[in-house]
Design a protein around this motif. Structure first.
Motif, PDB file in Angstrom:
ATOM      1  N   LEU A 133       0.794  -1.227   0.000  1.00 46.29           N
ATOM      2  CA  LEU A 133       0.000   0.000   0.000  1.00 46.29           C
ATOM      3  C   LEU A 133       0.827   1.278   0.000  1.00 46.29           C
ATOM      4  O   LEU A 133       0.307   2.341  -0.331  1.00 46.29           O
ATOM      5  CB  LEU A 133      -0.935   0.007   1.217  1.00 46.29           C
ATOM      6  CG  LEU A 133      -1.967  -1.122   1.258  1.00 46.29           C
ATOM      7  CD1 LEU A 133      -2.828  -1.002   2.512  1.00 46.29           C
ATOM      8  CD2 LEU A 133      -2.841  -1.108   0.007  1.00 46.29           C
ATOM      9  N   THR A 185     -14.122  -1.785  -3.107  1.00 47.55           N
ATOM     10  CA  THR A 185     -13.182  -1.632  -4.218  1.00 47.55           C
ATOM     11  C   THR A 185     -13.870  -1.882  -5.555  1.00 47.55           C
ATOM     12  O   THR A 185     -13.205  -2.016  -6.577  1.00 47.55           O
ATOM     13  CB  THR A 185     -11.990  -2.597  -4.072  1.00 47.55           C
ATOM     14  OG1 THR A 185     -12.451  -3.942  -4.181  1.00 47.55           O
ATOM     15  CG2 THR A 185     -11.293  -2.409  -2.738  1.00 47.55           C
ATOM     16  N   MET A 465      -6.708   5.354   0.198  1.00 53.10           N
ATOM     17  CA  MET A 465      -5.900   4.742  -0.848  1.00 53.10           C
ATOM     18  C   MET A 465      -5.445   5.781  -1.886  1.00 53.10           C
ATOM     19  O   MET A 465      -4.290   5.776  -2.317  1.00 53.10           O
ATOM     20  CB  MET A 465      -6.678   3.620  -1.540  1.00 53.10           C
ATOM     21  CG  MET A 465      -7.003   2.431  -0.651  1.00 53.10           C
ATOM     22  SD  MET A 465      -5.557   1.588   0.038  1.00 53.10           S
ATOM     23  CE  MET A 465      -5.634   2.142   1.748  1.00 53.10           C
TER      24      MET A 465
END
Length: 482
Positions: A133, A185, A465
């Motif tokens: 990430l 997602t 994100m």
């Protein structure tokens, strides 16, 4: 000092501008819309204020790293889950509290199963946070990851999120709860990688938060931070092309007809739009991951109060798989994508008096939906009458699940995937750009000096994100020299 142009003032683009300006670069942002924030949309009507995009802030430390001071309020429950049998489970960011609530709702066996799953999710989170990430990911990088046997075993490549749930969770309601995180997602839990178990871990380990006034204030905070750092942000200024010279970025073309030279370009537009329209690259376009699901939204002004709702409440359907078959289509059965008839319904209702007049509530209602378009995996949301009739259907579904507001409406407005596509240039209105997975479009473009941030690029969609994508790119570019 490098001249850097950022295309798009979504959260990823603004976060990249902040980090690059902090590193000493000369940064300019050009945004096609009249306002900043991208999918972090806001809408006001008759004293009601709605977040039309994200409604939950997670991983607040990611935003603190940008120098933002956010007056975030922790939510308890983070989400209220209402299941088809009428049972209710409130999630909590305190693991012991959550286990107690699971035991009370589903029995000690359910709590024990969740505790086992939670330990596995923690391992997935640790491996993802350290190896995926916060850094660029490529096939070569994932190959290097495979040498760390513990990380590989935790992430379980080749296993779906659905399969992971079936391994650990015997109660179908807990499996349903886990499945929903795949939609964070934009993907189907039956095909989503097991690594997405990191999402519930992040949400429930670090908490879910609300920003007074609505999450739209995050865009304002980022814009103010840009101004303090000397970043120039131009709205209503579409970029029409990325210019290159000898295999390297040379600048951008603007809709005004002018050319803006740049040493580097950071793109916060959808990767498909970048490769199709701004930097024609058929090879890259063909290799993009599947598009994410879209969403059908209703904005409701509601009279009275609804104490049975939490800040976030999800009402699950009896057949979750039928919803995913409808949203993504069932090619093997010859069925096209279609609006699901019995979907999960997600309702956000803030008690914040700043977002609704006294004696009323502002509801944001979201259901998963196929993308807009005419292909087999999409629905033409511009078809006359479809949005209105489907909105009525969703209100009837809510009524059947015990929350009937049909006679309490002050107003009702709809937002379809076609509307999102038009407002944000997200192809088909795909909420998260590309569907969940470890190999999204890379943060480095096909020419030197071009970088990608935002939900369609690594590490994916969602506020934390896209903010991490900005960190990855800023770290790659590095500090200004000279």
């Amino acid at each position: 000092m490098s001249r850097i142009v950022v295309i798009g003032a979504g959260v990823g683009g603004l976060a990249a501008a902040v980090r690059l300006a902090e590193a000493g670069h000369d940064v300019t942002v050009h945004e096609r819309a009249a306002t900043v924030g991208g999918k972090l949309g806001r809408y006001e009507r008759d004293g009601f204020r709605f977040d039309t995009g994200p409604s939950l802030l997670t991983l607040p430390q990611v935003f603190a790293d940008l120098g933002l001071s956010l007056d975030a309020v922790p939510l308890d429950p983070v989400v209220r889950h209402v299941f088809p049998d009428g049972s209710v489970l409130d999630s909590s960011s305190d693991p012991d509290v959550f286990l107690g609530r699971i035991a009370a709702a589903f029995g000690p066996a359910g709590a024990a199963d969740w505790a086992r799953f939670w330990r596995r999710a923690g391992r997935i989170w640790a491996a993802s946070w350290g190896s995926v990430l916060q850094r660029e990911v490529s096939p070569a990088a994932l190959a290097r990851l495979s040498w760390r046997v513990g990380d590989l075993a935790a992430i379980a490549p080749g296993r779906s999120l659905r399969a992971l749930g079936r391994r650990y969770l015997r109660d179908p309601r807990l499996r349903m709860l886990l499945d929903r995180y795949a939609t964070y997602t934009g993907t189907d839990p039956r095909r989503a990688p097991a690594a997405l178990a990191a999402i519930p871990y992040a949400e429930l380990a670090f908490g879910g938060w609300y920003l007074p006034g609505g999450l739209g204030v995050l865009a304002t905070a980022l814009l103010d931070r840009c101004a303090a750092l000397g970043v120039t942000v131009h709205t209503s200024s579409p970029v029409t092309a990325v210019r290159t010279r000898s295999g390297r970025v040379a600048g951008v073309g603007l809709s005004s007809g002018s050319e803006l030279p740049a040493d580097m370009v950071v793109s916060d537009v959808d990767a498909a739009t970048l490769y199709r329209d701004l930097l024609p690259s058929p090879d890259r376009l063909a290799r993009l991951a599947d598009r994410s699901l879209a969403g059908f939204v209703m904005l409701l002004g509601v009279r009275g109060s609804t104490p049975e709702l939490a800040h976030h409440t999800v009402f699950f359907p009896r057949d979750y798989d039928a919803e995913f078959d409808a949203v993504f289509g069932s090619p093997g059965h010859g069925r096209r994508a279609r609006p699901p008839s019995d979907p999960a319904v997600f309702v956000t209702r803030a008690t914040d008096p700043a977002v609704h007049p006294p004696g009323t509530e502002a509801w944001f209602v979201l259901v998963n939906a196929p993308r807009h378009g005419t292909a087999a995996g999409a629905v033409d949301w511009r078809r006359p009458g479809l949005a209105e009739s489907y909105g009525t259907h969703i209100l009837n579904v809510l009524a059947a699940r015990g929350v009937d507001v049909r006679d309490r409406l002050v107003f009702r407005e709809t937002r379809t995937p076609a509307d999102l596509a038009e407002a944000t240039a997200a192809p088909g209105g795909a909420i998260y750009g590309t569907a969940g997975g470890l190999l999204r479009p890379a943060n480095r473009g096909p020419v030197d000096g071009l970088f990608l941030v935002g939900g369609s690029a690594h590490p994916g969609g969602g506020l934390p994100m896209v903010t991490l994508s900005a960190k990855i790119v800023a770290d790659r570019i590095g500090p200004a020299v000279g």
